[in-house]
Design a protein around this motif. Structure first.
Motif, mmCIF file in Angstrom:
data_model
loop_
_atom_site.group_PDB
_atom_site.id
_atom_site.type_symbol
_atom_site.label_atom_id
_atom_site.label_comp_id
_atom_site.label_asym_id
_atom_site.label_seq_id
_atom_site.Cartn_x
_atom_site.Cartn_y
_atom_site.Cartn_z
ATOM 1 N N GLU A 28 44.221 37.262 37.323
ATOM 2 C CA GLU A 28 44.095 36.058 38.137
ATOM 3 C C GLU A 28 45.238 35.120 37.766
ATOM 4 O O GLU A 28 45.603 35.014 36.591
ATOM 5 C CB GLU A 28 42.736 35.399 37.858
ATOM 6 C CG GLU A 28 42.498 34.069 38.531
ATOM 7 C CD GLU A 28 41.116 33.518 38.201
ATOM 8 O OE1 GLU A 28 40.135 34.248 38.385
ATOM 9 O OE2 GLU A 28 41.031 32.375 37.736
ATOM 10 N N GLN A 75 39.017 36.043 40.079
ATOM 11 C CA GLN A 75 37.989 36.933 39.555
ATOM 12 C C GLN A 75 36.619 36.291 39.792
ATOM 13 O O GLN A 75 36.382 35.161 39.369
ATOM 14 C CB GLN A 75 38.213 37.175 38.057
ATOM 15 C CG GLN A 75 39.520 37.894 37.750
ATOM 16 C CD GLN A 75 39.888 37.877 36.287
ATOM 17 O OE1 GLN A 75 39.150 37.354 35.463
ATOM 18 N NE2 GLN A 75 41.035 38.457 35.949
ATOM 19 N N ASN A 110 38.112 40.908 42.504
ATOM 20 C CA ASN A 110 39.173 39.946 42.803
ATOM 21 C C ASN A 110 39.077 39.564 44.270
ATOM 22 O O ASN A 110 39.071 40.439 45.142
ATOM 23 C CB ASN A 110 40.552 40.537 42.526
ATOM 24 C CG ASN A 110 40.811 40.756 41.063
ATOM 25 O OD1 ASN A 110 40.579 41.846 40.545
ATOM 26 N ND2 ASN A 110 41.299 39.732 40.380
ATOM 27 N N THR A 146 34.537 38.394 31.945
ATOM 28 C CA THR A 146 35.971 38.156 32.088
ATOM 29 C C THR A 146 36.454 37.339 30.893
ATOM 30 O O THR A 146 35.656 36.767 30.143
ATOM 31 C CB THR A 146 36.305 37.403 33.388
ATOM 32 O OG1 THR A 146 35.838 36.048 33.291
ATOM 33 C CG2 THR A 146 35.655 38.077 34.590
ATOM 34 N N ASN A 161 44.057 35.949 43.649
ATOM 35 C CA ASN A 161 43.259 37.033 43.065
ATOM 36 C C ASN A 161 42.169 36.512 42.140
ATOM 37 O O ASN A 161 42.033 36.950 40.999
ATOM 38 C CB ASN A 161 44.148 38.027 42.310
ATOM 39 C CG ASN A 161 45.035 38.816 43.236
ATOM 40 O OD1 ASN A 161 44.672 39.077 44.378
ATOM 41 N ND2 ASN A 161 46.212 39.174 42.757
ATOM 42 N N GLY A 215 43.511 41.002 33.599
ATOM 43 C CA GLY A 215 42.384 41.708 34.188
ATOM 44 C C GLY A 215 41.412 42.148 33.113
ATOM 45 O O GLY A 215 41.559 41.817 31.933
#
Length: 867
Positions: free
Chosen positions: A620, A655, A684, A117, A653, A602
């Motif tokens: 996020e 991650q 998520n 990420t 949300n 994302g």
């Protein structure tokens, strides 16, 4: 409980504010718009200038929690490497990346980055965003740690904050310095700086370079191999300052860096004694690695809570080293046959990085400026590591044969070398440009502009997990190749208005917003291959598509090049903002309340597939509130500075990641039979809240002594909807997506893993006037940093670690014999504390946990001269 904690923080700040207001009741407020220095007059503490809002401002007038480390502070507190910064900044963690061992990862206010990420704390160098790989600490002006979401002025990926590095700029005076350093582990370092005026008040050039060599801090018993922790680094930086006209300035910095290291390894920490499925099978072998690792450290492992736990010193570690080596120690099975070592079964990290940063500023008037910040960066890295710390041991595989129930088959391989290496070849090219319009009036400050960046990252990953005839993968290695292109655009504006001219003396309002457009595109392949090549293509005769891309093995479902190809793109948009109300109670006391939104785009999951639910994960976001107090003044004749910030952040949300077990086909319902396979996925999950308080300050109890201190306490917990999904074992994975996102491991109420609740640090420098100045200007600096324990969470892949405290010191003799020469003696980790920087938990998936350790005691001497 939540409200009571918020009110408690507010009450504490209110009480301090009341006391400070009464103590300063007789102070006259400076005229509206007076220079920030006026608020610090007579405090006997130097002003600290920060760029937290992309313009130069006094730290004490900025409604942001910021910690600043000057060049002197970095030297006095023995900051030798980027990871050392964390022990001087409250609520900051820096750990090696789980992917790339040579890349530091910043964690502020619990904002942990997950594998694959984007970062949660953005890094800027000379105004340009960049990865943390190419950071260097020599010839710096300062390092600033901005805490809390900085999404308006620093963009995406600043949910936890921003780290801002500023190098020393050229001056119009001829000068420079040379520094030579020697320490234990044969550490040798040299830094040279040359400042050249070219044309008076028009052009100047500054050149700085650094070379470092150090033996490893781990002892490697394998003959002919380097010790982990070995460093072989060099870099150079050149900065050109041009001022062709009174109102126009151009600063261009070009840098080059090369690192060739044997990084600190992942050391196996524990193995389960009763794990199910594949993990239980592998744990029969990893338990032996725990025993052998303990023996290397001079101890015997212990049983605790269903785990066999390593004991003894972690600084004895067996591993092959070097990039792509094909030879190693003489190892053989019982028949005398040589063991076939993979050419990548080694520990190494190699980086080549260079870039350019250009800042051009034109002043339309004394109050209005246009600034453009352009940057380009190239990085090529090879990273090889053993994620489990088990690759250097000879393991008896007979217990596995017995567990598999193979009758009459002798243990052909009673001992062999585990190959658990992951190899990364990564190339990154990044371009960015930011145009700013800046207004600085007595009652109004404003900045607006646009941002654009384009990054292309090409990577190939070979993962191995073989033990004799056993393998985590159905064929050879797991090979992934991916080209990820990221494009980001943004428009932003932020302004601060001072209402003093309207009769509201000392009241200011800051409002800002940023609109972000982000797009990620993926082209790649994902398959199993018997080849060890850095770069390869799918071969239908020998390769198998990765599990997520097919319906079981080749004999069951689709297995072809088209199915193994991965393509796709996603776009996201987000609005981030800042709003703060600030009240300058007295010239030396500021109270503020801020509300901010942070956003992280994302991304692409590492185990991508033709199923878009696996290819990409969503953004996020975090929304926070911060209540702060900043005061600088004196108690009697004792000057001090005190800054307090209480915060609460709400995530959505989140991650997160987990290594999940799947079935290769429908023959393993229930997920407990031997055909299971595992892989890492990014998801998520629901909501979370983190809240805490940060305190830091400076005090001079006597003129010769300066004390800097910092404290933080925070608690982060997952909330509603936070569930790690689990696979449905009724059938093979495919386009039907048999992962159940509605149930799984419920994280609601679970505390964030790997994040300490409490940090504390204190650093002091004592000038020593009793030593004759004819000999030297002597100063003694001491620093201590404490970090509380962290919790583990198997479903998030994090293993807990105990708390620790580190003590360091430096004795400096400046201006030796009235010359520009200085001599200093320094020590880090004086008590030789063994401490963990990060721990990974794969106990239930692959049958082990492993940790990365900070350096043991290091010490040395530095000789420098300025001219």
């Amino acid at each position: 409980m939540k409200k009571s904690r918020i009110f408690a923080t507010a009450s504490a700040i209110a009480a301090v504010t009341t006391g400070l207001s009464q103590a300063n009741a007789q102070e006259a407020r400076p005229p509206s718009g007076a220079p920030a220095a006026a608020a610090d007059a007579g405090s006997d503490l130097k002003d600290i200038i920060v760029t937290a809002r992309r313009i130069n401002e006094n730290l004490q007038r900025v409604p942001v929690a910021v910690t600043v480390l000057s060049a002197d502070a970095l030297e006095q507190q023995n900051v030798k490497a980027v990871t050392d910064i964390q022990f001087s900044v409250p609520n900051l963690q820096i750990k090696p990346s789980s992917l790339y061992p040579g890349q530091p990862e910043f964690i502020i206010r619990g904002q942990r980055q997950q594998l694959f990420t984007d970062e949660n704390v953005v890094t800027y160098v000379n105004g340009v965003p960049q990865s943390t790989r190419g950071l260097s600490l020599y010839d710096l002006d300062n390092v600033q740690a901005l805490k809390g979401p900085q999404g308006t002025l620093f963009g995406k990926s600043s949910l936890g904050g921003a780290m801002v590095f500023t190098t020393a700029r050229p001056t119009y005076d001829l000068g420079g310095s040379v520094e030579l350093e020697y320490g234990n582990y044969d550490r040798q370092a040299a830094t040279a700086v040359l400042n050249l005026p070219i044309v008076a008040d028009v052009a100047a050039l500054r050149i700085a370079g650094n070379i470092e060599r150090r033996d490893g801090v781990f002892t490697n018993p394998l003959a002919g191999q380097k010790d982990p922790g070995d460093r072989h680094n060099e870099s150079v930086r050149g900065t050109l300052l041009l001022a062709p006209m009174d109102r126009f300035e151009i600063i261009t910095t070009v840098d080059y860096l090369h690192r060739d290291e044997v990084p600190s390894p992942w050391v196996i920490e524990a193995a389960p004694t009763a794990a199910p499925g594949f993990a239980g099978l592998i744990s029969l072998l990893t338990q032996q690695a725990v025993t052998q690792q303990s023996a290397l450290g001079g101890a015997t492992p212990i049983l605790r809570d269903g785990l066999l736990v390593r004991q003894g010193s972690p600084f004895h570690f067996a591993t092959l080293t070097g990039v792509g080596k094909t030879s190693g120690p003489a190892l053989a099975d019982v028949t005398g046959a040589a063991i076939n070592l993979s050419p990548y079964d080694t520990l190494a990290s190699r980086l080549t990085s260079y870039g350019v940063a250009n800042t051009s500023t034109y002043k339309l008037s004394h109050a209005v400026s246009i600034r453009n910040i352009l940057g380009y960066r190239y990085e090529k890295a090879i990273d090889q590591q053993d994620p489990g710390g088990i690759g250097g041991f000879q393991i008896n595989v007979a217990p596995v044969l017995t567990a598999l129930g193979v009758p009459g088959l002798p243990p052909v391989f009673p001992s062999t070398l585990i190959n658990n290496t992951t190899h990364y070849l990564n190339t990154r090219k990044a371009f960015s440009d930011e145009l700013q319009f800046i207004v600085e009036l007595p009652n109004f400050k404003f900045i607006a502009g646009g941002f654009y960046s384009h990054q292309k990252e090409e990577s190939s990953v070979n993962s191995f997990f073989t033990i004799a005839f056993l393998s985590l993968y159905p064929v050879g290695s797991h090979y992934r190749e991916g080209d990820v292109t990221t494009t980001s655009k943004a428009l932003f504006a932020q302004g601060t208005y001072d209402f003093s001219s309207l009769g509201a003396e000392g009241l200011r309002l800051t409002l800002g917003a940023r609109y972000n457009w982000d797009k990620k595109s993926l082209i790649g392949e994902d398959f199993y291959s018997p080849s060890n090549a850095f770069s390869q293509d799918y071969n239908p005769a020998t390769s198998l598509c990765a599990e997520e891309n097919r319906v079981g093995l080749a004999s069951v479902g689709v297995n072809n090049g088209a199915q193994c190809s991965l393509t796709g793109s996603r776009s996201w948009r987000a609005l981030t903002w800042t709003a703060s109300l600030e009240y300058q109670i007295t010239p030396r006391t500021l109270v503020y309340l801020s509300n901010r939104r942070g956003y992280k785009a994302g991304g692409v999951t590492p185990t991508s597939s033709v199923n878009p639910d696996f290819n990409f994960f969503a953004p996020e976001k975090i929304t926070d509130f911060e209540l702060g107090l900043k005061h600088q003044g004196s108690i009697g004749t004792v000057p001090f500075r005190l800054n307090i910030a209480g915060f609460i952040g709400k995530y959505k949300n989140i991650q997160t990641q987990d290594i999940l077990a799947f079935c290769v086909d429908s023959s393993c319902p229930g997920g407990v039979a031997a055909p299971n396979y595992t892989d890492l996925l990014i998801f998520n999950v629901g909501q979370a809240t983190i809240k805490g308080i940060e305190v830091e300050g400076t005090i001079k109890p006597i003129p010769q002594l300066t004390l800097d201190f910092g404290f933080s306490h925070q608690v982060g917990r997952y909330g509603k909807g936070s569930v790690i999904p689990q696979p449905q074992f009724a059938g093979p994975i495919g386009n039907g997506n048999p992962i159940d996102f509605s149930s799984g491991v419920n994280l609601s109420g679970v505390e964030f893993p790997g994040v300490p609740r409490t940090t504390f640090s204190v650093a002091g420098t004592l000038d020593m006037p009793f030593i004759p100045k004819s000999f030297a200007k002597a100063a003694l600096s001491m620093n201590y940093a404490y970090r509380s324990k962290t919790n583990g969470l198997t479903s998030a892949g994090v293993y807990g670690a105990p708390g620790f405290g580190l003590l360091g010191g430096r004795l400096a003799f400046n201006d030796l014999f009235a010359s520009p020469v200085a001599l200093s003696f320094w020590v880090q980790n004086l008590t030789n504390k063994a401490y963990r920087l990060a721990c990974a938990d794969n106990l239930n998936s692959i049958g082990y946990s492993a940790c990365k350790w900070g350096d043991p005691r290091t010490y040395g001497v530095t000789l420098s001269a300025k001219f």
